[in-house]
Design a protein around this motif. Structure first.
Motif, PDB file in Angstrom:
ATOM      1  N   ASP A   1       0.821  -1.209   0.000  1.00  0.00           N
ATOM      2  CA  ASP A   1       0.000   0.000   0.000  1.00  0.00           C
ATOM      3  C   ASP A   1       0.857   1.263   0.000  1.00  0.00           C
ATOM      4  OD1 ASP A   1      -2.329  -1.542   2.286  1.00  0.00           O
ATOM      5  OD2 ASP A   1      -2.497  -1.318   0.101  1.00  0.00           O
ATOM      6  N   MET A   2       0.315   2.305  -0.579  1.00  0.00           N
ATOM      7  CA  MET A   2       0.995   3.602  -0.597  1.00  0.00           C
ATOM      8  C   MET A   2       1.036   4.187   0.812  1.00  0.00           C
ATOM      9  SD  MET A   2       0.583   7.159  -0.528  1.00  0.00           S
ATOM     10  CE  MET A   2      -1.096   7.544  -0.953  1.00  0.00           C
ATOM     11  N   VAL A   3       2.195   4.690   1.176  1.00  0.00           N
ATOM     12  CA  VAL A   3       2.351   5.397   2.443  1.00  0.00           C
ATOM     13  C   VAL A   3       2.422   6.895   2.197  1.00  0.00           C
ATOM     14  CG1 VAL A   3       3.865   5.762   4.429  1.00  0.00           C
ATOM     15  CG2 VAL A   3       3.514   3.442   3.522  1.00  0.00           C
ATOM     16  N   ALA A   4       3.281   7.287   1.251  1.00  0.00           N
ATOM     17  CA  ALA A   4       3.446   8.708   0.942  1.00  0.00           C
ATOM     18  C   ALA A   4       4.096   8.853  -0.426  1.00  0.00           C
ATOM     19  CB  ALA A   4       4.310   9.399   1.998  1.00  0.00           C
ATOM     20  N   THR A   5       3.735   9.934  -1.114  1.00  0.00           N
ATOM     21  CA  THR A   5       4.364  10.252  -2.392  1.00  0.00           C
ATOM     22  C   THR A   5       4.742  11.720  -2.425  1.00  0.00           C
ATOM     23  OG1 THR A   5       2.257  10.764  -3.482  1.00  0.00           O
ATOM     24  CG2 THR A   5       3.058   8.478  -3.638  1.00  0.00           C
ATOM     25  N   ILE A   6       5.714  12.031  -3.294  1.00  0.00           N
ATOM     26  CA  ILE A   6       6.153  13.411  -3.450  1.00  0.00           C
ATOM     27  C   ILE A   6       6.492  13.634  -4.921  1.00  0.00           C
ATOM     28  CG2 ILE A   6       8.533  12.803  -2.770  1.00  0.00           C
ATOM     29  CD1 ILE A   6       8.710  15.653  -1.524  1.00  0.00           C
ATOM     30  N   THR A   7       5.944  14.693  -5.501  1.00  0.00           N
ATOM     31  CA  THR A   7       6.210  14.994  -6.902  1.00  0.00           C
ATOM     32  C   THR A   7       7.515  15.766  -7.041  1.00  0.00           C
ATOM     33  OG1 THR A   7       5.135  17.162  -6.935  1.00  0.00           O
ATOM     34  CG2 THR A   7       3.711  15.215  -7.219  1.00  0.00           C
ATOM     35  N   GLY A   8       7.882  15.995  -8.280  1.00  0.00           N
ATOM     36  CA  GLY A   8       9.066  16.795  -8.541  1.00  0.00           C
ATOM     37  C   GLY A   8       8.923  18.225  -8.042  1.00  0.00           C
ATOM     38  N   TYR A   9       7.694  18.684  -7.896  1.00  0.00           N
ATOM     39  CA  TYR A   9       7.425  20.020  -7.364  1.00  0.00           C
ATOM     40  C   TYR A   9       7.247  20.005  -5.843  1.00  0.00           C
ATOM     41  CZ  TYR A   9       6.566  21.293 -12.216  1.00  0.00           C
ATOM     42  OH  TYR A   9       6.694  21.518 -13.571  1.00  0.00           O
ATOM     43  N   HIS A  10       7.526  18.851  -5.236  1.00  0.00           N
ATOM     44  CA  HIS A  10       7.458  18.679  -3.780  1.00  0.00           C
ATOM     45  C   HIS A  10       6.031  18.686  -3.245  1.00  0.00           C
ATOM     46  CE1 HIS A  10      11.888  19.122  -2.958  1.00  0.00           C
ATOM     47  NE2 HIS A  10      11.806  19.626  -4.164  1.00  0.00           N
ATOM     48  N   THR A  11       5.074  18.387  -4.097  1.00  0.00           N
ATOM     49  CA  THR A  11       3.707  18.192  -3.631  1.00  0.00           C
ATOM     50  C   THR A  11       3.605  16.814  -3.003  1.00  0.00           C
ATOM     51  OG1 THR A  11       2.828  19.600  -5.385  1.00  0.00           O
ATOM     52  CG2 THR A  11       1.290  18.094  -4.316  1.00  0.00           C
ATOM     53  N   THR A  12       3.080  16.749  -1.807  1.00  0.00           N
ATOM     54  CA  THR A  12       3.056  15.490  -1.068  1.00  0.00           C
ATOM     55  C   THR A  12       1.637  14.955  -0.888  1.00  0.00           C
ATOM     56  OG1 THR A  12       2.987  16.667   1.040  1.00  0.00           O
ATOM     57  CG2 THR A  12       5.151  16.043   0.193  1.00  0.00           C
ATOM     58  N   LYS A  13       1.578  13.649  -0.696  1.00  0.00           N
ATOM     59  CA  LYS A  13       0.319  12.964  -0.442  1.00  0.00           C
ATOM     60  C   LYS A  13       0.606  11.858   0.552  1.00  0.00           C
ATOM     61  CE  LYS A  13      -3.331  10.389  -2.872  1.00  0.00           C
ATOM     62  NZ  LYS A  13      -3.764   9.877  -4.214  1.00  0.00           N
ATOM     63  N   TYR A  14      -0.333  11.662   1.491  1.00  0.00           N
ATOM     64  CA  TYR A  14      -0.140  10.661   2.534  1.00  0.00           C
ATOM     65  C   TYR A  14      -1.353   9.755   2.676  1.00  0.00           C
ATOM     66  CZ  TYR A  14       3.703  13.677   4.020  1.00  0.00           C
ATOM     67  OH  TYR A  14       4.866  14.412   4.061  1.00  0.00           O
ATOM     68  N   ALA A  15      -1.083   8.525   3.078  1.00  0.00           N
ATOM     69  CA  ALA A  15      -2.179   7.647   3.481  1.00  0.00           C
ATOM     70  C   ALA A  15      -2.792   8.214   4.762  1.00  0.00           C
ATOM     71  CB  ALA A  15      -1.654   6.236   3.711  1.00  0.00           C
ATOM     72  N   ASP A  16      -4.090   8.026   4.916  1.00  0.00           N
ATOM     73  CA  ASP A  16      -4.767   8.552   6.103  1.00  0.00           C
ATOM     74  C   ASP A  16      -4.141   8.022   7.390  1.00  0.00           C
ATOM     75  OD1 ASP A  16      -8.124   8.477   4.649  1.00  0.00           O
ATOM     76  OD2 ASP A  16      -6.509   9.959   4.515  1.00  0.00           O
ATOM     77  N   SER A  17      -3.676   6.790   7.351  1.00  0.00           N
ATOM     78  CA  SER A  17      -3.172   6.144   8.559  1.00  0.00           C
ATOM     79  C   SER A  17      -1.865   6.746   9.064  1.00  0.00           C
ATOM     80  CB  SER A  17      -2.972   4.647   8.316  1.00  0.00           C
ATOM     81  OG  SER A  17      -2.035   4.435   7.269  1.00  0.00           O
ATOM     82  N   VAL A  18      -1.145   7.475   8.204  1.00  0.00           N
ATOM     83  CA  VAL A  18       0.148   8.040   8.616  1.00  0.00           C
ATOM     84  C   VAL A  18       0.153   9.560   8.594  1.00  0.00           C
ATOM     85  CG1 VAL A  18       1.295   5.997   7.673  1.00  0.00           C
ATOM     86  CG2 VAL A  18       1.237   8.103   6.326  1.00  0.00           C
ATOM     87  N   ASN A  19      -0.908  10.167   8.082  1.00  0.00           N
ATOM     88  CA  ASN A  19      -0.967  11.623   7.975  1.00  0.00           C
ATOM     89  C   ASN A  19      -0.793  12.264   9.347  1.00  0.00           C
ATOM     90  OD1 ASN A  19      -1.191  13.974   6.534  1.00  0.00           O
ATOM     91  ND2 ASN A  19      -3.416  13.988   6.501  1.00  0.00           N
ATOM     92  N   GLY A  20       0.139  13.200   9.414  1.00  0.00           N
ATOM     93  CA  GLY A  20       0.418  13.876  10.678  1.00  0.00           C
ATOM     94  C   GLY A  20       1.532  13.227  11.476  1.00  0.00           C
ATOM     95  N   ARG A  21       1.916  12.012  11.113  1.00  0.00           N
ATOM     96  CA  ARG A  21       2.999  11.312  11.820  1.00  0.00           C
ATOM     97  C   ARG A  21       4.230  11.141  10.951  1.00  0.00           C
ATOM     98  NH1 ARG A  21       2.362   6.162  13.210  1.00  0.00           N
ATOM     99  NH2 ARG A  21       0.818   5.678  11.595  1.00  0.00           N
ATOM    100  N   PHE A  22       4.018  10.944   9.650  1.00  0.00           N
ATOM    101  CA  PHE A  22       5.119  10.719   8.705  1.00  0.00           C
ATOM    102  C   PHE A  22       5.311  11.937   7.822  1.00  0.00           C
ATOM    103  CE2 PHE A  22       4.787   5.770   8.330  1.00  0.00           C
ATOM    104  CZ  PHE A  22       4.828   5.676   9.717  1.00  0.00           C
ATOM    105  N   THR A  23       6.552  12.149   7.403  1.00  0.00           N
ATOM    106  CA  THR A  23       6.868  13.242   6.477  1.00  0.00           C
ATOM    107  C   THR A  23       7.785  12.736   5.385  1.00  0.00           C
ATOM    108  OG1 THR A  23       6.686  14.882   8.260  1.00  0.00           O
ATOM    109  CG2 THR A  23       7.811  15.560   6.235  1.00  0.00           C
ATOM    110  N   ILE A  24       7.365  12.916   4.144  1.00  0.00           N
ATOM    111  CA  ILE A  24       8.209  12.551   3.008  1.00  0.00           C
ATOM    112  C   ILE A  24       8.896  13.806   2.493  1.00  0.00           C
ATOM    113  CG2 ILE A  24       6.329  12.822   1.318  1.00  0.00           C
ATOM    114  CD1 ILE A  24       7.571  10.444  -0.226  1.00  0.00           C
ATOM    115  N   SER A  25      10.147  13.647   2.082  1.00  0.00           N
ATOM    116  CA  SER A  25      10.887  14.777   1.527  1.00  0.00           C
ATOM    117  C   SER A  25      11.878  14.247   0.503  1.00  0.00           C
ATOM    118  CB  SER A  25      11.613  15.556   2.632  1.00  0.00           C
ATOM    119  OG  SER A  25      12.544  14.720   3.307  1.00  0.00           O
TER     120      SER A  25
END
Length: 113
Positions: free
Chosen positions: A46-70
């Motif tokens: 399952d997807m946990v987090a993604t980040i585009t080339g423009y640094h737009t991020t997306k998170y799974a609901d289960s990790v939002n607020g706890r995980f940070t992708i960079s």
């Protein structure tokens, strides 16, 4: 040929933190959408987090607020900072290059209660 190598997994107690790193090879890394995926035993990946080339991020609901992708495009690296870890975060974490359809070998994260 694209290569993705993950590191930083391990065993941690609930409430602890880990930082995963993914080193990428190949050209045009900066335009690739990169992601972290997780596969628990007996479950689908399952997807946990993604980040585009423009640094737009997306998170799974289960990790939002706890995980940070960079990402650091100059170093061709993607990171996943994981805080307030829970036992349900246990699994193999994979780095993904969406544009090139590439996966790393995975790194194990185990969170004990």
């Amino acid at each position: 040929q694209v290569q993705l190598v993950e590191s930083g997994g391990g065993l941690v107690q609930a409430g602890g933190s880990l930082r995963l790193s993914c080193t990428a090879s190949g050209s045009l890394f900066s335009i690739s959408t990169m992601g972290w995926y997780r596969q628990a035993p007996g479950k689908q990946r399952d997807m946990v987090a993604t980040i585009t080339g423009y640094h737009t991020t997306k998170y799974a609901d289960s990790v939002n607020g706890r995980f940070t992708i960079s990402r650091d495009n100059a170093k061709k690296m993607v990171y996943l900072q994981m805080n307030s870890l829970k036992p349900e975060d246990t699994g193999v974490y994979y780095c993904n290059d969406q544009r090139r359809g590439a996966w790393g070998q995975g790194t194990q994260v185990t969170v004990s209660s």
